[in-house]
Write an enzyme that holds these catalytic residues in place. Sequence first.
Site, PDB file in Angstrom:
ATOM      1  N   HIS A   1      -4.689   0.573  10.855  1.00 23.56           N
ATOM      2  CA  HIS A   1      -5.912  -0.233  10.843  1.00 23.56           C
ATOM      3  C   HIS A   1      -6.548  -0.249  12.230  1.00 23.56           C
ATOM      4  CE1 HIS A   1      -3.599  -2.717   7.555  1.00 23.56           C
ATOM      5  NE2 HIS A   1      -4.058  -1.584   7.071  1.00 23.56           N
TER       6      HIS A   1
ATOM      7  N   GLU B   1       0.815  -1.221   0.000  1.00 26.17           N
ATOM      8  CA  GLU B   1       0.000   0.000   0.000  1.00 26.17           C
ATOM      9  C   GLU B   1       0.853   1.277   0.000  1.00 26.17           C
ATOM     10  OE1 GLU B   1      -4.117  -0.451   1.824  1.00 26.17           O
ATOM     11  OE2 GLU B   1      -2.779  -1.153   3.406  1.00 26.17           O
TER      12      GLU B   1
ATOM     13  N   HIS C   1     -11.418  -0.804   6.631  1.00 29.24           N
ATOM     14  CA  HIS C   1      -9.979  -0.990   6.471  1.00 29.24           C
ATOM     15  C   HIS C   1      -9.187  -0.239   7.553  1.00 29.24           C
ATOM     16  CE1 HIS C   1      -6.367  -0.640   3.425  1.00 29.24           C
ATOM     17  NE2 HIS C   1      -5.969  -0.876   4.647  1.00 29.24           N
TER      18      HIS C   1
ATOM     19  N   HIS D   1      -0.482   5.397   7.956  1.00 23.70           N
ATOM     20  CA  HIS D   1      -1.610   4.536   7.569  1.00 23.70           C
ATOM     21  C   HIS D   1      -1.760   3.470   8.635  1.00 23.70           C
ATOM     22  CE1 HIS D   1      -4.374   1.910   5.661  1.00 23.70           C
ATOM     23  NE2 HIS D   1      -3.484   0.954   5.464  1.00 23.70           N
TER      24      HIS D   1
HETATM   25 ZN   LIG Z   1      -3.946  -0.991   5.057  1.00 26.03          ZN
END
Ligand SMILES: [Zn+2]
Length: 261
Positions: A124, A103, A192, A122
């Site tokens: 989760h 990603e 996500h 980023h």
């Molecule tokens: Zn991710």
Amino acid sequence: MQPFRRRDFMAAGAAFLTSRTLFAQNPPVADRRILIQDLVLANHILAAQGIVDGFGHVSVRLEAERYLLSRSLAPASVAAADIIEYNLDSNPVAPETRGSYKERFIHGEIYRARPDVMSIVHCHAASLIPFGITKIPLQPVYHMSSFVGEGVPVFEIREESANTDMLVSTPALGRALAKTLGNKPAALMRGHGAVIVGPSIIEAVSRAVYLEVNARVQAQAMALGKDITYLSPAEVKNRDGNSDADRSWNLWKQQAAQNAK
Ligand SMILES: [Zn+2]
């Protein structure tokens, strides 16, 4: 002593120009070293604070069209030797045999779209998920997360493609996420996680930590009742630039170091 010859003068001039060109392309080595140190620290802090686990990543912009990101690795395990330099197409700048995060396009495409952004997280984090899968928006519950009041849009990956594995694993998906983020400090990713950006690595990490706290506190308040008082637009505006992120960063640094022992 040899007289200073024209050839020496030309060589010295060429060396000067080369060093100037190199300087323009790369920040001074010390800056790069400090950025890498901070990036390693950011990985450890985010892991220690429970924002990332085996997954998730954080990057820092190195220069206009380059950024630094670890090779594919759990953030708590990241060391300076794991950091890779990428261009905005999210390709490693130097030949690379180590694996990259699938990603990484999140980072390249947001840096391309947002010249003001110097660092991207980023994650989760589970507490953020409910606000991406319901119609209940995240709202600013307290002063430490006042930036939530600037808006936290939700990225619906199906609007870009109905057939994905949920990962932002292509440049097109990265561009779509960057478009949803717009000029906001963070965006949720439906089913996500989230992406959080900042004008510095300290600010991005701080926002990531307090975004997660905001989600938990908001869910607790909503469980207690419907009549919730959020920060007003004026309070959000007055908090702008009022962050003592350095103080938290120094504390989190100590905690991350203790966790590593
Ligand atoms: Zn991710």
